[in-house]
Each structure stands twice: as C-alpha cells, then as structure tokens.
Design a protein around this motif. Structure first.
Motif, PDB file in Angstrom:
ATOM      1  N   LEU A  42       0.842  -1.196   0.000  1.00  0.00           N
ATOM      2  CA  LEU A  42       0.000   0.000   0.000  1.00  0.00           C
ATOM      3  C   LEU A  42       0.874   1.242   0.000  1.00  0.00           C
ATOM      4  O   LEU A  42       1.639   1.487   0.938  1.00  0.00           O
ATOM      5  CB  LEU A  42      -0.922   0.037   1.225  1.00  0.00           C
ATOM      6  N   LYS A  43       0.754   1.984  -1.073  1.00  0.00           N
ATOM      7  CA  LYS A  43       1.380   3.296  -1.189  1.00  0.00           C
ATOM      8  C   LYS A  43       0.279   4.214  -1.683  1.00  0.00           C
ATOM      9  O   LYS A  43      -0.504   3.839  -2.542  1.00  0.00           O
ATOM     10  CB  LYS A  43       2.540   3.263  -2.176  1.00  0.00           C
ATOM     11  N   MET A  44       0.212   5.402  -1.124  1.00  0.00           N
ATOM     12  CA  MET A  44      -0.876   6.308  -1.471  1.00  0.00           C
ATOM     13  C   MET A  44      -0.343   7.642  -1.949  1.00  0.00           C
ATOM     14  O   MET A  44       0.706   8.098  -1.481  1.00  0.00           O
ATOM     15  CB  MET A  44      -1.778   6.542  -0.250  1.00  0.00           C
ATOM     16  N   ASN A  45      -1.107   8.240  -2.837  1.00  0.00           N
ATOM     17  CA  ASN A  45      -0.812   9.599  -3.259  1.00  0.00           C
ATOM     18  C   ASN A  45      -0.679  10.449  -1.997  1.00  0.00           C
ATOM     19  O   ASN A  45      -1.570  10.437  -1.144  1.00  0.00           O
ATOM     20  CB  ASN A  45      -1.950  10.107  -4.157  1.00  0.00           C
ATOM     21  N   PRO A  46       0.426  11.172  -1.860  1.00  0.00           N
ATOM     22  CA  PRO A  46       0.658  11.929  -0.624  1.00  0.00           C
ATOM     23  C   PRO A  46      -0.450  12.915  -0.272  1.00  0.00           C
ATOM     24  O   PRO A  46      -0.800  13.048   0.903  1.00  0.00           O
ATOM     25  CB  PRO A  46       1.974  12.653  -0.875  1.00  0.00           C
ATOM     26  N   ASP A  47      -0.995  13.616  -1.263  1.00  0.00           N
ATOM     27  CA  ASP A  47      -2.055  14.577  -0.953  1.00  0.00           C
ATOM     28  C   ASP A  47      -3.272  13.870  -0.363  1.00  0.00           C
ATOM     29  O   ASP A  47      -3.818  14.299   0.656  1.00  0.00           O
ATOM     30  CB  ASP A  47      -2.459  15.367  -2.204  1.00  0.00           C
ATOM     31  N   ALA A  48      -3.687  12.783  -0.994  1.00  0.00           N
ATOM     32  CA  ALA A  48      -4.853  12.041  -0.509  1.00  0.00           C
ATOM     33  C   ALA A  48      -4.576  11.425   0.863  1.00  0.00           C
ATOM     34  O   ALA A  48      -5.423  11.487   1.769  1.00  0.00           O
ATOM     35  CB  ALA A  48      -5.242  10.956  -1.513  1.00  0.00           C
ATOM     36  N   ALA A  49      -3.400  10.850   1.026  1.00  0.00           N
ATOM     37  CA  ALA A  49      -3.057  10.205   2.293  1.00  0.00           C
ATOM     38  C   ALA A  49      -2.979  11.229   3.426  1.00  0.00           C
ATOM     39  O   ALA A  49      -3.470  10.983   4.529  1.00  0.00           O
ATOM     40  CB  ALA A  49      -1.732   9.468   2.157  1.00  0.00           C
ATOM     41  N   ASN A  50      -2.376  12.379   3.158  1.00  0.00           N
ATOM     42  CA  ASN A  50      -2.267  13.409   4.196  1.00  0.00           C
ATOM     43  C   ASN A  50      -3.624  14.010   4.548  1.00  0.00           C
ATOM     44  O   ASN A  50      -3.879  14.310   5.717  1.00  0.00           O
ATOM     45  CB  ASN A  50      -1.270  14.484   3.786  1.00  0.00           C
ATOM     46  N   LYS A  51      -4.501  14.157   3.568  1.00  0.00           N
ATOM     47  CA  LYS A  51      -5.853  14.647   3.860  1.00  0.00           C
ATOM     48  C   LYS A  51      -6.605  13.637   4.722  1.00  0.00           C
ATOM     49  O   LYS A  51      -7.294  14.014   5.669  1.00  0.00           O
ATOM     50  CB  LYS A  51      -6.619  14.921   2.567  1.00  0.00           C
TER      51      LYS A  51
END
Length: 145
Positions: A42-51
């Motif tokens: 699992l790796k997530m787009n940083p913007d989506a993950a931080n939100k």
C-alpha cells in the motif's frame, strides 16, 4: 420498576460490550493496514493520504474530548450518604472508567486507533514519495548509461 432498572443495566453492558467488539474490529483493520504498508503493498498519493490522516487526527481529537468528559464522570456527587446512593455513584463511576468496559477507557482506545490510522496513512504517503524518487533516480541513471 426493578425490571426497568435491570433492563437498563443489561442494555448498557451490552452497549459497552458491542463498543468493545467494534473497537477490536477497528484495531484488526489497522493491523491489516499496517501489514500492507510495511510490506509495500500500500502506497498512497501523498495529498490524498495526508488529507485522510488529517481527518483521522481531527476525529481523534474529538474523541479525546469526549473521553476526558467521560473520565470526569468517575466521581458522581450528590446522591446522598445512604448506601443505595453510594452504590449508585459507584456504578456510574464504573461505567465511566472500568478498564476494558468503561466509556472513558473505550473512547481513549478509539482515539489511539484513530491516531494509528492517521500515522499509517502518513507512512503510506512517505513510501509513495520514496518509491517515486527511487524510480526517478533509476530512470536518470538509465538515461546516463
């Protein structure tokens, strides 16, 4: 009258037991998410993950506020000096804080699980960035060769 009282006692015990079971399910989901993050699945787009992490942190703060209010119910005043009043005050205190089944304790554990989930999302974002940077470096080395 006694039936209504006993029914209320049983209802709250069932409610707290259900809350404890739901909390266990949340902890299990966090463990699965943690395994996915640590294994690189699992790796997530940083913007989506931080939100998402910010939302979980906000909810954790709200739950912490509730836990503190519930913790304040451990000591109930004004029910009199009779044994029945003191027993009732003790029962209220046990509902507020009683290890695995007290409201304040359950809310505190929920807060911790929400913060853990926020941390997992932030870790997934860091992993995404690290992978992206590694790919960029590999491409740059490949084009220089």
């Amino acid at each position: 009258m006694a039936d209504a009282y006993l029914s209320g006692e049983l209802g709250s015990a069932v409610g707290f037991a259900s809350a404890g079971a739901a909390l266990g399910a949340i902890a299990q989901q966090n463990d699965q998410l943690s395994q996915q993050v640590s294994s690189g699945q699992l790796k997530m787009n940083p913007d989506a993950a931080n939100k998402a992490a910010e939302v979980y942190e906000l909810k954790a703060q709200e739950v912490d506020d509730l836990a503190q209010k519930a913790d304040g119910l451990k000591r109930v005043e004004g029910l009199g000096e009779y044994t029945s009043g003191q027993e009732l005050a003790t029962k209220f205190g046990m509902k507020a804080a009683n290890g695995a089944t007290g409201a304040a304790d359950l809310l505190g554990k929920l807060r911790d699980e929400l913060m853990k989930k926020a941390d997992l999302f932030r870790q997934a974002a860091r992993d995404y960035v690290a992978t992206d940077e590694q790919i960029g470096e590999d491409l740059q080395r490949g084009s220089q060769a």
